[in-house]
Design a protein around this motif. Structure first.
Motif, mmCIF file in Angstrom:
data_model
loop_
_atom_site.group_PDB
_atom_site.id
_atom_site.type_symbol
_atom_site.label_atom_id
_atom_site.label_comp_id
_atom_site.label_asym_id
_atom_site.label_seq_id
_atom_site.Cartn_x
_atom_site.Cartn_y
_atom_site.Cartn_z
ATOM 1 N N PHE A 34 0.818 -1.207 0.000
ATOM 2 C CA PHE A 34 0.000 0.000 0.000
ATOM 3 C C PHE A 34 0.855 1.262 0.000
ATOM 4 C CE2 PHE A 34 -2.670 -3.193 2.133
ATOM 5 C CZ PHE A 34 -3.845 -3.078 1.410
ATOM 6 N N GLU A 35 0.348 2.307 -0.666
ATOM 7 C CA GLU A 35 0.810 3.662 -0.399
ATOM 8 C C GLU A 35 0.221 4.075 0.945
ATOM 9 O OE1 GLU A 35 2.964 5.161 -2.069
ATOM 10 O OE2 GLU A 35 2.822 4.666 -4.197
ATOM 11 N N VAL A 36 0.685 5.196 1.477
ATOM 12 C CA VAL A 36 0.322 5.568 2.849
ATOM 13 C C VAL A 36 -0.226 6.985 2.893
ATOM 14 C CG1 VAL A 36 1.198 5.922 5.197
ATOM 15 C CG2 VAL A 36 2.028 3.992 3.827
ATOM 16 N N GLY A 37 -1.337 7.151 3.600
ATOM 17 C CA GLY A 37 -1.890 8.466 3.878
ATOM 18 C C GLY A 37 -1.678 8.835 5.342
ATOM 19 N N ARG A 38 -1.732 10.125 5.621
ATOM 20 C CA ARG A 38 -1.586 10.613 6.998
ATOM 21 C C ARG A 38 -2.581 11.724 7.249
ATOM 22 N NH1 ARG A 38 3.470 14.025 7.949
ATOM 23 N NH2 ARG A 38 1.963 15.731 7.769
ATOM 24 N N LEU A 39 -3.189 11.688 8.421
ATOM 25 C CA LEU A 39 -4.070 12.770 8.848
ATOM 26 C C LEU A 39 -3.905 12.980 10.341
ATOM 27 C CD1 LEU A 39 -6.845 11.508 10.415
ATOM 28 C CD2 LEU A 39 -7.241 10.692 8.087
ATOM 29 N N GLU A 40 -4.254 14.172 10.802
ATOM 30 C CA GLU A 40 -4.167 14.510 12.221
ATOM 31 C C GLU A 40 -5.564 14.751 12.792
ATOM 32 O OE1 GLU A 40 -0.310 14.195 11.203
ATOM 33 O OE2 GLU A 40 -1.595 15.651 10.176
ATOM 34 N N ARG A 77 1.021 14.678 -4.250
ATOM 35 C CA ARG A 77 2.314 15.039 -3.684
ATOM 36 C C ARG A 77 2.443 14.479 -2.276
ATOM 37 N NH1 ARG A 77 5.644 18.750 -5.360
ATOM 38 N NH2 ARG A 77 6.035 19.499 -3.231
ATOM 39 N N HIS A 78 3.655 14.150 -1.941
ATOM 40 C CA HIS A 78 3.907 13.684 -0.589
ATOM 41 C C HIS A 78 3.615 14.792 0.420
ATOM 42 C CE1 HIS A 78 5.711 9.689 -1.211
ATOM 43 N NE2 HIS A 78 6.122 10.182 -2.365
ATOM 44 N N ALA A 79 3.211 14.377 1.610
ATOM 45 C CA ALA A 79 2.915 15.326 2.679
ATOM 46 C C ALA A 79 4.197 15.986 3.174
ATOM 47 C CB ALA A 79 2.243 14.600 3.841
ATOM 48 N N PRO A 80 4.096 17.202 3.724
ATOM 49 C CA PRO A 80 5.251 17.767 4.426
ATOM 50 C C PRO A 80 5.634 16.850 5.585
ATOM 51 C CG PRO A 80 3.529 19.415 4.125
ATOM 52 C CD PRO A 80 2.924 18.091 3.773
ATOM 53 N N TYR A 81 6.906 16.845 5.921
ATOM 54 C CA TYR A 81 7.369 15.992 7.020
ATOM 55 C C TYR A 81 6.640 16.324 8.320
ATOM 56 C CZ TYR A 81 10.568 13.851 10.390
ATOM 57 O OH TYR A 81 11.093 13.116 11.417
ATOM 58 N N GLY A 82 6.534 17.569 8.647
ATOM 59 C CA GLY A 82 5.767 18.005 9.802
ATOM 60 C C GLY A 82 4.601 18.853 9.353
ATOM 61 N N THR A 83 3.554 18.934 10.167
ATOM 62 C CA THR A 83 2.421 19.788 9.808
ATOM 63 C C THR A 83 2.862 21.254 9.792
ATOM 64 O OG1 THR A 83 1.722 20.106 12.096
ATOM 65 C CG2 THR A 83 0.847 18.160 10.927
ATOM 66 N N GLY A 88 5.959 25.597 12.081
ATOM 67 C CA GLY A 88 5.927 27.008 12.406
ATOM 68 C C GLY A 88 6.523 27.337 13.759
ATOM 69 N N VAL A 89 6.572 26.347 14.651
ATOM 70 C CA VAL A 89 7.107 26.601 15.993
ATOM 71 C C VAL A 89 8.358 25.793 16.296
ATOM 72 C CG1 VAL A 89 4.876 27.256 16.948
ATOM 73 C CG2 VAL A 89 5.581 24.857 17.042
ATOM 74 N N ALA A 90 8.595 24.709 15.555
ATOM 75 C CA ALA A 90 9.766 23.863 15.803
ATOM 76 C C ALA A 90 10.350 23.422 14.467
ATOM 77 C CB ALA A 90 9.384 22.651 16.654
ATOM 78 N N PRO A 91 10.909 24.367 13.697
ATOM 79 C CA PRO A 91 11.298 24.037 12.328
ATOM 80 C C PRO A 91 12.707 23.487 12.187
ATOM 81 C CG PRO A 91 11.593 26.362 12.692
ATOM 82 C CD PRO A 91 11.057 25.796 13.982
ATOM 83 N N PHE A 92 13.278 22.904 13.235
ATOM 84 C CA PHE A 92 14.651 22.462 13.156
ATOM 85 C C PHE A 92 14.777 20.995 13.560
ATOM 86 C CE2 PHE A 92 14.666 26.985 13.930
ATOM 87 C CZ PHE A 92 15.516 27.440 12.934
ATOM 88 N N PHE A 93 15.750 20.341 12.983
ATOM 89 C CA PHE A 93 16.031 18.938 13.289
ATOM 90 C C PHE A 93 17.545 18.784 13.300
ATOM 91 C CE2 PHE A 93 14.593 14.497 13.338
ATOM 92 C CZ PHE A 93 15.781 13.825 13.051
ATOM 93 N N ALA A 159 1.621 20.780 18.546
ATOM 94 C CA ALA A 159 0.987 21.883 17.818
ATOM 95 C C ALA A 159 -0.328 21.392 17.228
ATOM 96 C CB ALA A 159 1.912 22.402 16.728
ATOM 97 N N PHE A 160 -1.440 21.874 17.766
ATOM 98 C CA PHE A 160 -2.761 21.464 17.303
ATOM 99 C C PHE A 160 -3.169 22.258 16.058
ATOM 100 C CE2 PHE A 160 -2.731 20.272 21.782
ATOM 101 C CZ PHE A 160 -3.323 19.021 21.766
ATOM 102 N N SER A 161 -4.129 21.717 15.321
ATOM 103 C CA SER A 161 -4.524 22.323 14.046
ATOM 104 C C SER A 161 -5.199 23.676 14.218
ATOM 105 C CB SER A 161 -5.447 21.372 13.274
ATOM 106 O OG SER A 161 -6.610 21.085 14.035
ATOM 107 N N ASP A 162 -5.734 23.960 15.412
ATOM 108 C CA ASP A 162 -6.387 25.255 15.627
ATOM 109 C C ASP A 162 -5.406 26.339 16.053
ATOM 110 O OD1 ASP A 162 -5.776 24.573 18.233
ATOM 111 O OD2 ASP A 162 -7.827 24.681 18.998
ATOM 112 N N GLY A 163 -4.102 26.010 16.027
ATOM 113 C CA GLY A 163 -3.089 26.986 16.394
ATOM 114 C C GLY A 163 -2.627 26.906 17.831
ATOM 115 N N THR A 164 -3.278 26.103 18.652
ATOM 116 C CA THR A 164 -2.846 25.930 20.037
ATOM 117 C C THR A 164 -1.503 25.207 20.069
ATOM 118 O OG1 THR A 164 -5.136 25.790 20.813
ATOM 119 C CG2 THR A 164 -3.427 24.925 22.274
#
Length: 372
Positions: A34-40, A77-83, A88-93, A159-164
Motif C-alpha cells: 500500500f501507499e500511505v496516507g496521513r491525517l491529524e 504530492r507527498h505530505a510535508p514531514y511536519g504539519t 511554524g514553531v519547531a522548524p529544526f532537526f 501543535a494542534f490544528s487550531d493553532g494551540t
C-alpha cells in the motif's frame, strides 16, 4: 534502555540553528503493498483532569497522527514531514531546518478499500512523534492503520490544528527530578500515557462510525500497541489493563506499573539495544552519578527479566551495537553528521537497523494481531 537520556537527545534534535540548505532524507522504500496516507485528529478526554497544569478546569487534550493504507491518485504530492502548525514553531532537526522535508506519506488521500487492523503508538519522553515517521509509514504500507499519539506537556511541543501550541513542562517530564524519585515519576507518567492510549481506543470506535475518511475502515477486533522508551512502557501497561488489545511491543523502554509484577496478559516483545555506557557529560546532564546510572540500568534489566518470567508469552530481542535512539528511526536517515548520528544511534548501518526494527515490529504484529 535510557528514558532519562532520551529527553536530552531530543533537545539536541530540535535545537535552533541558523537556516541552511535542506537535504531531503533518503527514506527507505516502503515494503508493503500500500501507499500511505496521513491525517491529524485532536481529541479531549472530558472525564480526565489535565494533571500537568495548575488550571483545575483543564481536561486532557491529545493529538493523534493517523497513518493508513491509502489509494493515492496520480499526481498526488507527498505530505510535508511536519504539519504547518508544527514547523511554524519547531522548524529544526539536529540544527537543520526541516520545513521543506517531505514525508513518505500523503495527505488528503482516501483510505484503501477494506478493513485494517489497528496499531497504537507512543514515542519516547520529550520527543516529537514525527521523528518515527519512517517506521509508522512502513507499518501502514503493510496494511495497518497506525494511530500515533502526541502526549502534551511530556512532548517537547505539540501543535494542534487550531493553532494551540503546548510546550513540555516540568510536571509532564523529568526535569529536576532527583535520581531517587525518578522511578516514581516515570511510573506516574507511564500510567497517564497508558490512560491516553486507552482513551484513544474509545475514540477509534467513534471514528469507525463517524469519521469522514476512517469510517468503516478500522478492524477493532484486531488491535496492537507499541512504543519507544516511556511510550513502550505505557504500551505494555495499557495492553495489560485493556482486554481490547491483543499484543504489545516495548522498544528499549524500562518497565513500569503492574505489568512488571503481574506479567503481561498478551504476547509482549521487548526490543533492546546495547547496555548503555553514559559519558561524564551525559551523567552531568542527567543529574546522576555513575553509580546511580549503573543501578538504574541494572533495575531496567531486572524489570525485563521479571516481566518475562511472569508472562505467558513474552520475550526480548536485541539490536546489536544500537544505542537508545536507533529506535527513533528518522534519526537513522537524518542529515546529522555521521559522528553525531552514531553517538545517538550506535555503530549501526541505518538501512540494516531500520530493516531489522521494522521486520521485528511488523512480523510480530502480523502474527499476533493481523492474523489472529
Amino acid at each position: 534502555m535510557r528514558l532519562k537520556q532520551s529527553l536530552l537527545i531530543v533537545v539536541a534534535l530540535v535545537a535552533c540553528a541558523p537556516p541552511e540548505a535542506q537535504v531531503q532524507p533518503a527514506w527507505p522504500k516502503l515494503s508493503g503493498p500500500f501507499e500511505v496516507g496521513r491525517l491529524e485528529i485532536d481529541m479531549t478526554d472530558v472525564s480526565r483532569d489535565e494533571t500537568f497544569t495548575d488550571d483545575p478546569t483543564d481536561r486532557r487534550r491529545l493529538l493523534v497522527s493517523v497513518y493508513y493504507p491509502a489509494t493515492v491518485p496520480t499526481g498526488a504530492r507527498h505530505a510535508p514531514y511536519g504539519t504547518p502548525e508544527l514547523t511554524g514553531v519547531a522548524p529544526f532537526f539536529g540544527g537543520r531546518r526541516r520545513d521543506a522535508w517531505l514525508s513518505p506519506s500523503y495527505t488528503n488521500v482516501p483510505v484503501a478499500d477494506g478493513q485494517f487492523p489497528v496499531l497504537l503508538f507512543s514515542p519516547s519522553l520529550g520527543s516529537l512523534t514525527v521523528f518515527y515517521e519512517s517506521l509508522l509509514s512502513e507499518l501502514a504500507s503493510r496494511g495497518f492503520v497506525v494511530a500515533a499519539l502526541w502526549h502534551p506537556y511530556s512532548a517537547q511541543v505539540v501543535a494542534f490544528s487550531d493553532g494551540t501550541v503546548v510546550w513540555g513542562n516540568a510536571a509532564g517530564g523529568m526535569s529536576g527530578v532527583p535520581a531517587e524519585e525518578q522511578e516514581a515519576r516515570h511510573t506516574e507518567l507511564c500510567l497517564v500515557w497508558a490512560a491516553d492510549q486507552r482513551f484513544l481506543l474509545d475514540r477509534l470506535a467513534v471514528w469507525n462510525e463517524r469519521h469522514t475518511q476512517l469510517r468503516g475502515r478500522l478492524d477493532l477486533e484486531r488491535i496492537g500497541v507499541f512504543g519507544h522508551s516511556l511510550g513502550g512502557a505505557a504500551a505494555a501497561q495499557a495492553a495489560h489493563d485493556d482486554e481490547r488489545i491483543d499484543a504489545a511491543i516495548n522498544m528499549d523502554g524500562a518497565m513500569f506499573g503492574s505489568v512488571t509484577s503481574e506479567g503481561a496478559r498478551v504476547p509482549l516483545l521487548l526490543l533492546v539495544g546495547e547496555r548503555p555506557v553514559m559519558t561524564d557529560a551525559e551523567l552531568q546532564q542527567a543529574g546522576m552519578s555513575r553509580e546511580q546510572a549503573d543501578a538504574w540500568i541494572g533495575a531496567i534489566e531486572k524489570g525485563y527479566a521479571a516481566t518475562i518470567a511472569r508472562s505467558r508469552d513474552a520475550r526480548s530481542q536485541k539490536l546489536e551495537r544500537a544505542r537508545h535512539n536507533a529506535f527513533m528511526t528518522d534519526v537513522l536517515f537524518s542529515d546529522l553528521p555521521a559522528e553525531q548520528r552514531r553517538a545517538q544511534t550506535g555503530d549501526v548501518d541505518p538501512t540494516t537497523a531500520f530493516g531489522q526494527i521494522s521486520a521485528w515490529v511488523g512480523d510480530f504484529m502480523a502474527a499476533h494481531v493481523a492474523q489472529r
